[in-house]
Each structure stands twice: as C-alpha cells, then as structure tokens.
Motif scaffolding. Structure first.
Motif, PDB file in Angstrom:
ATOM      1  N   ASN A  27     -29.631  12.700  92.193  1.00 32.32           N
ATOM      2  CA  ASN A  27     -28.683  11.459  91.581  1.00 32.32           C
ATOM      3  C   ASN A  27     -29.752  11.720  90.534  1.00 32.32           C
ATOM      4  OD1 ASN A  27     -27.979   9.242  90.755  1.00 32.32           O
ATOM      5  ND2 ASN A  27     -26.953   8.554  92.427  1.00 32.32           N
ATOM      6  N   PRO A  28     -29.437  11.654  89.525  1.00 30.26           N
ATOM      7  CA  PRO A  28     -30.099  11.709  87.790  1.00 30.26           C
ATOM      8  C   PRO A  28     -29.992   9.943  87.728  1.00 30.26           C
ATOM      9  CG  PRO A  28     -28.548  12.398  87.294  1.00 30.26           C
ATOM     10  CD  PRO A  28     -28.362  12.252  88.570  1.00 30.26           C
ATOM     11  N   THR A  29     -29.700   9.486  88.417  1.00 27.24           N
ATOM     12  CA  THR A  29     -29.426   8.285  87.689  1.00 27.24           C
ATOM     13  C   THR A  29     -30.744   7.637  88.363  1.00 27.24           C
ATOM     14  OG1 THR A  29     -27.930   7.586  87.956  1.00 27.24           O
ATOM     15  CG2 THR A  29     -28.751   5.997  88.076  1.00 27.24           C
ATOM     16  N   TYR A  30     -31.676   7.331  89.592  1.00 27.46           N
ATOM     17  CA  TYR A  30     -32.629   6.687  90.531  1.00 27.46           C
ATOM     18  C   TYR A  30     -33.592   7.401  89.252  1.00 27.46           C
ATOM     19  CZ  TYR A  30     -29.020   5.882  93.433  1.00 27.46           C
ATOM     20  OH  TYR A  30     -27.810   5.862  94.708  1.00 27.46           O
ATOM     21  N   THR A  31     -34.387   8.370  88.959  1.00 29.14           N
ATOM     22  CA  THR A  31     -34.885   8.663  87.664  1.00 29.14           C
ATOM     23  C   THR A  31     -35.384   7.787  86.987  1.00 29.14           C
ATOM     24  OG1 THR A  31     -34.389  10.948  87.894  1.00 29.14           O
ATOM     25  CG2 THR A  31     -36.198  10.551  89.514  1.00 29.14           C
ATOM     26  N   LEU A  32     -34.274   7.910  86.188  1.00 29.38           N
ATOM     27  CA  LEU A  32     -34.145   6.854  84.948  1.00 29.38           C
ATOM     28  C   LEU A  32     -34.220   5.973  84.895  1.00 29.38           C
ATOM     29  CD1 LEU A  32     -32.903   7.280  82.020  1.00 29.38           C
ATOM     30  CD2 LEU A  32     -30.699   7.125  83.491  1.00 29.38           C
ATOM     31  N   ASN A  33     -33.840   5.319  86.248  1.00 36.90           N
ATOM     32  CA  ASN A  33     -34.002   3.835  86.153  1.00 36.90           C
ATOM     33  C   ASN A  33     -35.779   3.423  86.456  1.00 36.90           C
ATOM     34  OD1 ASN A  33     -31.288   3.279  86.032  1.00 36.90           O
ATOM     35  ND2 ASN A  33     -30.894   2.642  87.650  1.00 36.90           N
ATOM     36  N   ARG A  34     -36.336   4.157  87.209  1.00 37.33           N
ATOM     37  CA  ARG A  34     -37.445   4.396  87.737  1.00 37.33           C
ATOM     38  C   ARG A  34     -38.545   4.244  86.763  1.00 37.33           C
ATOM     39  NH1 ARG A  34     -39.847   7.779  92.563  1.00 37.33           N
ATOM     40  NH2 ARG A  34     -39.806   9.506  91.478  1.00 37.33           N
ATOM     41  N   ALA A  35     -38.051   5.595  85.728  1.00 35.55           N
ATOM     42  CA  ALA A  35     -38.836   5.617  84.801  1.00 35.55           C
ATOM     43  C   ALA A  35     -38.927   4.154  83.311  1.00 35.55           C
ATOM     44  CB  ALA A  35     -38.328   6.666  83.212  1.00 35.55           C
ATOM     45  N   ALA A  36     -37.689   3.893  83.369  1.00 39.18           N
ATOM     46  CA  ALA A  36     -37.196   2.221  82.839  1.00 39.18           C
ATOM     47  C   ALA A  36     -38.503   1.521  83.132  1.00 39.18           C
ATOM     48  CB  ALA A  36     -36.043   1.798  83.176  1.00 39.18           C
ATOM     49  N   ALA A  37     -38.357   1.601  84.805  1.00 34.32           N
ATOM     50  CA  ALA A  37     -39.769   0.523  85.313  1.00 34.32           C
ATOM     51  C   ALA A  37     -41.088   1.187  85.071  1.00 34.32           C
ATOM     52  CB  ALA A  37     -39.320   0.540  86.808  1.00 34.32           C
ATOM     53  N   TYR A  38     -41.046   2.149  85.175  1.00 34.14           N
ATOM     54  CA  TYR A  38     -42.578   2.755  84.834  1.00 34.14           C
ATOM     55  C   TYR A  38     -42.784   2.150  83.192  1.00 34.14           C
ATOM     56  CZ  TYR A  38     -43.749   5.645  88.568  1.00 34.14           C
ATOM     57  OH  TYR A  38     -43.937   5.900  90.252  1.00 34.14           O
ATOM     58  N   LEU A  39     -41.833   2.375  82.240  1.00 32.78           N
ATOM     59  CA  LEU A  39     -42.300   1.973  81.102  1.00 32.78           C
ATOM     60  C   LEU A  39     -42.788   0.468  80.944  1.00 32.78           C
ATOM     61  CD1 LEU A  39     -39.637   3.811  79.081  1.00 32.78           C
ATOM     62  CD2 LEU A  39     -42.173   4.212  79.243  1.00 32.78           C
ATOM     63  N   LYS A  40     -42.144  -0.773  81.783  1.00 34.93           N
ATOM     64  CA  LYS A  40     -42.414  -1.472  81.510  1.00 34.93           C
ATOM     65  C   LYS A  40     -43.696  -2.277  82.506  1.00 34.93           C
ATOM     66  CE  LYS A  40     -38.518  -3.593  80.540  1.00 34.93           C
ATOM     67  NZ  LYS A  40     -37.870  -4.095  78.842  1.00 34.93           N
ATOM     68  N   LEU A  41     -44.409  -1.406  83.234  1.00 37.02           N
ATOM     69  CA  LEU A  41     -46.165  -1.272  83.088  1.00 37.02           C
ATOM     70  C   LEU A  41     -47.003  -0.721  82.315  1.00 37.02           C
ATOM     71  CD1 LEU A  41     -45.330  -1.167  87.343  1.00 37.02           C
ATOM     72  CD2 LEU A  41     -45.468  -3.343  85.697  1.00 37.02           C
ATOM     73  N   GLY A  42     -46.824  -0.110  81.674  1.00 40.95           N
ATOM     74  CA  GLY A  42     -46.751   0.722  80.627  1.00 40.95           C
ATOM     75  C   GLY A  42     -47.814   2.330  81.288  1.00 40.95           C
ATOM     76  N   LYS A  43     -46.394   2.599  82.378  1.00 40.03           N
ATOM     77  CA  LYS A  43     -46.900   3.831  83.314  1.00 40.03           C
ATOM     78  C   LYS A  43     -46.543   4.611  82.815  1.00 40.03           C
ATOM     79  CE  LYS A  43     -48.559   1.662  87.116  1.00 40.03           C
ATOM     80  NZ  LYS A  43     -47.906   1.307  89.101  1.00 40.03           N
ATOM     81  N   HIS A  44     -46.695   4.791  81.157  1.00 39.76           N
ATOM     82  CA  HIS A  44     -46.449   6.392  79.822  1.00 39.76           C
ATOM     83  C   HIS A  44     -46.375   7.870  81.283  1.00 39.76           C
ATOM     84  CE1 HIS A  44     -47.408   3.013  77.721  1.00 39.76           C
ATOM     85  NE2 HIS A  44     -46.642   2.536  77.419  1.00 39.76           N
ATOM     86  N   VAL A  45     -47.092   8.306  81.559  1.00 40.54           N
ATOM     87  CA  VAL A  45     -47.235   9.278  82.399  1.00 40.54           C
ATOM     88  C   VAL A  45     -45.933   9.528  83.276  1.00 40.54           C
ATOM     89  CG1 VAL A  45     -48.773  11.272  83.383  1.00 40.54           C
ATOM     90  CG2 VAL A  45     -49.730  10.121  81.760  1.00 40.54           C
TER      91      VAL A  45
END
Length: 232
Positions: A27-45
């Motif tokens: 399900n691509p929704t979960y990795t997509l949403n997790r990416a957004a959360a990582y961006l919020k924390l500045g975890k760009h990699v």
C-alpha cells in the motif's frame, strides 16, 4: 498515524505508519505518509527513501514525486531535485537510454542569479513541481532586485500557477508560509501594481486563489502586499 501527524507528534506518526507498512507493504499510502512525517523532522534521506518506495508501488503518485523533490532539496541535491519531479519524468525500464538533466547547473539560496539565467532555467522546466524546486533555490528577498528591470505578465502567471499546484498538492503550513514569503517580496518589485493592472479577470482570480491558499493574516505588511496584488 494521521491523528498523530495532525497533532504534530511526528515520531509517533512514523511509528504508526511503519506498523502499517509492515502489515500492508504493497500500500503506497503508508510510505507516502511516512515520508511527509520524515520531512517534518528534517530527515530528508529517510523521506527520499520512502518516496522512492512509493513511486515503485505507484509511479503516477504526484505527491510522492513532489515530496522526493523536497527531500532532495533538503539534502542540497538541487540538480537531482529538479530531475524527476513529475510522473512523466519516470525512466522507462525497457529503454537503454536515460534522460539528461534539464538544468545542468545547481543553485543555492546564496547563489546570485541574473534575470536572464532565471528565465532560461525556468523555461527549461516543464512541470510546476520542477519549477517550485527551482524557485526554492532563489531567496525570496532577491526577487525585487531580480525583477527590477522587467517582469513579464506571462512569467508572473506561470509562477502563480506553480504556487497553486504546490498548494493543492502539499498544503502544509511550512509550504504556505514559504509561498506567502514569495508573494510578499514580489509585491516589492518596482512597478508591480502596473503589471497587476493589466492582468485578465481569470489571472486576477488565480491571484486571489493563491492568496486564499496561503491563509494570509491581517497584519499591516500582508494587508499592504495584498493591496499591491489587487486582492481585497
């Protein structure tokens, strides 16, 4: 996960999304949403990795391509960020050739940019996502001097269209504030009111939609800028 994200508890959101990925890895929704959360924390990699995973599952996912551009910009991988920021840019796995970068030079917000180079780089990019990634490399406060000699209405409209697409696809507070900063500084461009005066009714509606999208406040500076833009 979504509740934690909305509450600003991004580490907790990542934990929930990770559990969801384990339970349903296709399900691509979960990795997509997790990416957004990582961006919020500045975890760009980590965000880029999740966007890559999302794109593998859903190559037409516009938000995944857009967020990957954000993640790459956060790593100062500006040229890579400008490449492949839209689904149509995805390489054909059956092809023996790869697409060359559209823009060869990288840039940072500390790099002086001439109007000629700005327009040339802008015109070389075909998608709003790619243009936004490029625009993020230009410091907002440099816009008045950059456009002091000339700002054509077609370019202004294209910039507004870019802002609108970004707001529609990534309506996070940080994105809204960033676009608002560009709008405020563009209002300081010499003879800007004259440029706005000759905009069509449809173009003025676009101006209003963008300003509405950034949730503009009511302080004196923003009221003044909105007036310059012709927005009441």
């Amino acid at each position: 996960g979504n509740a934690a994200f909305k509450a600003g508890d991004f580490p907790a959101a990542i934990g929930h999304y990770t559990a969801a990925v384990i339970a349903d890895p296709k399900n691509p929704t979960y990795t997509l949403n997790r990416a957004a959360a990582y961006l919020k924390l500045g975890k760009h990699v980590d965000a880029e990795r999740d966007c890559d995973a999302t794109i593998k599952l859903d190559s037409k996912n516009v938000k995944a391509w857009f967020r990957r551009g954000q993640a790459r910009s956060g790593q100062e991988k500006f040229m890579e960020a400008r490449e492949g920021t839209e689904p149509s840019a995805a390489p054909d796995p059956t092809s023996q050739h790869t697409t060359a970068p559209v823009v060869k030079q990288s840039a940072s917000k500390n790099t002086p940019l001439s109007l000629f180079n700005f327009v040339r780089s802008w015109d070389a990019l075909s998608s709003p996502q790619a243009r936004w990634t490029f625009l993020e490399s230009v410091h907002p406060t440099s816009l008045p001097s950059l456009f002091k000699t000339s700002l054509e209405t077609p370019l202004l409209v294209k910039m507004l269209e870019t802002f609108k697409v970004v707001l529609d696809n990534a309506p996070e507070v940080e994105v809204k504030e960033s676009i608002k900063t560009y709008l405020l500084n563009m209002a300081r461009v010499p003879r800007f009111t004259t440029i706005v005066l000759f905009m069509s009714k449809i173009e003025r509606q676009l101006v209003k939609e963008v300003w509405d999208g950034v949730d503009a406040g009511d302080d004196q500076v923003e009221r003044g800028a909105r007036k310059v833009w012709g927005v009441s």
